[in-house]
Design an enzyme around this catalytic site. Structure first.
Site, PDB file in Angstrom:
ATOM      1  N   GLY A  71       0.788  -1.220   0.000  1.00  0.00           N
ATOM      2  CA  GLY A  71       0.000   0.000   0.000  1.00  0.00           C
ATOM      3  C   GLY A  71       0.823   1.273   0.000  1.00  0.00           C
ATOM      4  N   ASN A 151      -8.465   3.528   8.714  1.00  0.00           N
ATOM      5  CA  ASN A 151      -7.815   2.416   9.393  1.00  0.00           C
ATOM      6  C   ASN A 151      -7.921   2.472  10.912  1.00  0.00           C
ATOM      7  OD1 ASN A 151      -5.994   4.687   8.663  1.00  0.00           O
ATOM      8  ND2 ASN A 151      -4.578   3.656  10.041  1.00  0.00           N
ATOM      9  N   GLN A 179      -7.836  -0.599   3.620  1.00  0.00           N
ATOM     10  CA  GLN A 179      -8.695  -1.137   4.676  1.00  0.00           C
ATOM     11  C   GLN A 179     -10.069  -1.567   4.178  1.00  0.00           C
ATOM     12  OE1 GLN A 179      -8.096  -1.988   7.756  1.00  0.00           O
ATOM     13  NE2 GLN A 179      -5.999  -1.237   7.846  1.00  0.00           N
ATOM     14  N   SER A 199      -3.165  -3.611  -0.395  1.00  0.00           N
ATOM     15  CA  SER A 199      -2.058  -4.390   0.155  1.00  0.00           C
ATOM     16  C   SER A 199      -2.552  -5.784   0.504  1.00  0.00           C
ATOM     17  CB  SER A 199      -1.497  -3.697   1.397  1.00  0.00           C
ATOM     18  OG  SER A 199      -0.279  -4.274   1.785  1.00  0.00           O
ATOM     19  N   HIS A 201      -1.507  -8.066   2.618  1.00  0.00           N
ATOM     20  CA  HIS A 201      -1.465  -8.587   3.991  1.00  0.00           C
ATOM     21  C   HIS A 201      -2.667  -8.172   4.823  1.00  0.00           C
ATOM     22  CE1 HIS A 201      -0.076  -5.046   6.501  1.00  0.00           C
ATOM     23  NE2 HIS A 201       0.159  -4.586   5.292  1.00  0.00           N
ATOM     24  N   THR A 237      12.066  -7.324 -10.531  1.00  0.00           N
ATOM     25  CA  THR A 237      11.581  -8.667 -10.839  1.00  0.00           C
ATOM     26  C   THR A 237      10.367  -9.006  -9.980  1.00  0.00           C
ATOM     27  OG1 THR A 237      13.815  -9.375 -11.422  1.00  0.00           O
ATOM     28  CG2 THR A 237      12.211 -11.105 -10.912  1.00  0.00           C
ATOM     29  N   CYS A 327       1.478   1.604  11.814  1.00  0.00           N
ATOM     30  CA  CYS A 327       2.638   2.261  11.213  1.00  0.00           C
ATOM     31  C   CYS A 327       3.240   3.333  12.111  1.00  0.00           C
ATOM     32  CB  CYS A 327       2.250   2.856   9.864  1.00  0.00           C
ATOM     33  SG  CYS A 327       1.682   1.587   8.708  1.00  0.00           S
TER      34      CYS A 327
END
Length: 384
Positions: A71, A151, A179, A199, A201, A237, A327
């Site tokens: 994200g 969030n 979220q 994101s 996760h 990659t 975060c």
């Protein structure tokens, strides 16, 4: 001691199907997707099949999906590269006061470079006023970046209405959907979204994997310089096992599951509210429970007790919750989201806790959590 995890807004445990898929790809699809021999073509097929799955989840075209590290990279790319590409058209950006740091910090950087940023206020439910938004929009506005769901308090922004307002305006519309993705139905065409960040996760997928949706015609240079991967839009990659795992996580999310989780999370909130009321705990819900399509985040003000004290005591009981965004964890400061909602002079911002549910959360875990929370609060109050 049994561990109870109630911080799913920070990250989610990986689904077993995701783990199995990633293990298989690590063993059997180790080629570089940019190479031309058969091992590389096999990896390329997995990459593009994953892109198809993810594009379908938001009604996008496969070539509008750019895989990223998550994200934060997606947000930074959308914001910084839009500003660079469109600075000849204007220097004004609109956002909200309760965005994630992955949006606020690149915007602060742009302000240092001479861009003008309007931070829309929110009401006590954590939602902006559309009238305020319309008043802020002008001929110099080149980007609107407004999160889909917050969030910390779970508030849902009027994304569809914003898109309708912007569909004939020059400004590109970006939303941080980290979220909301996997919980809400998102249609980038119906909502006139130009850029969208997610994101993996947050939906029981792997960390350090995400995507940026970039509508056809929304063009800017690659944020990450290097090779020509992702059709020259993002160098590096591709992480095939993680991307495949991301697609597997997405494929687990059916319309029926979304509906089931909404109702289950709503019930969890009322379990907690009822337990606190039954034990005469002095608390207030931050935001709203009713009429909110995003129910996985629950933020409450426990009056008179610093949030870090509650967190530490619950941790000793084997229970993981938070005081806000992960975060900024490790350095618990008053929540900028709660200050935007309620002002700087309230104790809410330093006395509130965030409980966030995931698809593996159970009724018994919520019962154990509420029992422990009530015990902790009463013990601290007695000491005081």
């Amino acid at each position: 001691m049994t561990e109870i995890y109630l911080d799913n807004a920070a990250t989610t445990p990986m689904d077993k199907n995701v783990l199995n898929d990633m293990y298989d790809k690590m063993q059997n699809v180790y080629g570089n997707a940019s190479t031309l021999y058969s091992i590389g073509r096999k990896a390329h097929t997995v990459l593009e099949d994953s892109r198809d799955v993810i594009a379908n989840s938001i009604n996008a075209k496969p070539d509008e999906i750019i895989f990223t590290s998550g994200g934060s990279e997606s947000d930074n790319t959308a914001i910084l590269q839009t500003a660079e590409a469109r600075k000849n058209l204007g220097n004004h950006i609109i956002t909200t006061a309760i965005e994630h740091e992955a949006v606020l910090k690149p915007l602060a950087y742009l302000e240092e470079q001479g861009f003008k940023v309007t931070y829309l206020p929110v009401d006590e439910t954590g939602v902006i006023s559309l009238d305020d938004f319309k008043d802020a929009l002008d001929d110099d506005t080149i980007l609107v970046t407004i999160m889909t769901a917050n969030n910390e308090v779970g508030s849902h922004m009027p994304i569809h209405e914003i898109g309708e307002i912007l569909k004939d305006h020059q400004a590109w519309f970006h939303t941080d959907a980290v979220q909301a993705y996997g919980l809400l139905d998102i249609d980038v065409n119906e909502d006139h979204i130009d850029l969208l960040s997610t994101s993996a996760h947050k939906i029981n997928g792997p960390k350090m994997t995400g995507f940026l949706y970039r509508r056809t015609g929304v063009d800017f240079p690659s944020f990450v310089k290097g090779g020509d991967q992702e059709k020259k839009r993002r160098a590096g990659t591709e992480n095939i096992p993680a991307i495949s795992g991301f697609a597997t996580a997405v494929s687990q999310i059916t319309p029926e599951l979304k509906h089931e989780l909404h109702d289950r999370y709503y019930g969890f909130k009322h379990q907690i509210i009822d337990a606190l009321n039954d034990n005469d705990i002095d608390f207030v819900v931050n935001g709203t429970v009713e009429d909110n399509p995003v129910q996985h985040v629950f933020n409450i003000w426990i009056k008179g007790i610093a949030s870090d004290i509650i967190l530490a005591n619950l941790d000793l009981e084997g229970i993981a919750i938070s005081a806000g965004s992960a975060c900024t964890a490790g350095n618990i400061e008053p929540s900028h989201v709660l200050m935007a909602m309620f002002g700087n002079d309230t104790n809410r911002s330093s006395q509130s806790i965030r409980i966030s549910f995931g698809k593996f959360t159970t009724d018994s875990e919520i019962d154990a959590f509420t029992t422990a929370l009530v015990k902790v609060i009463k013990r601290i109050k007695k000491v005081d």
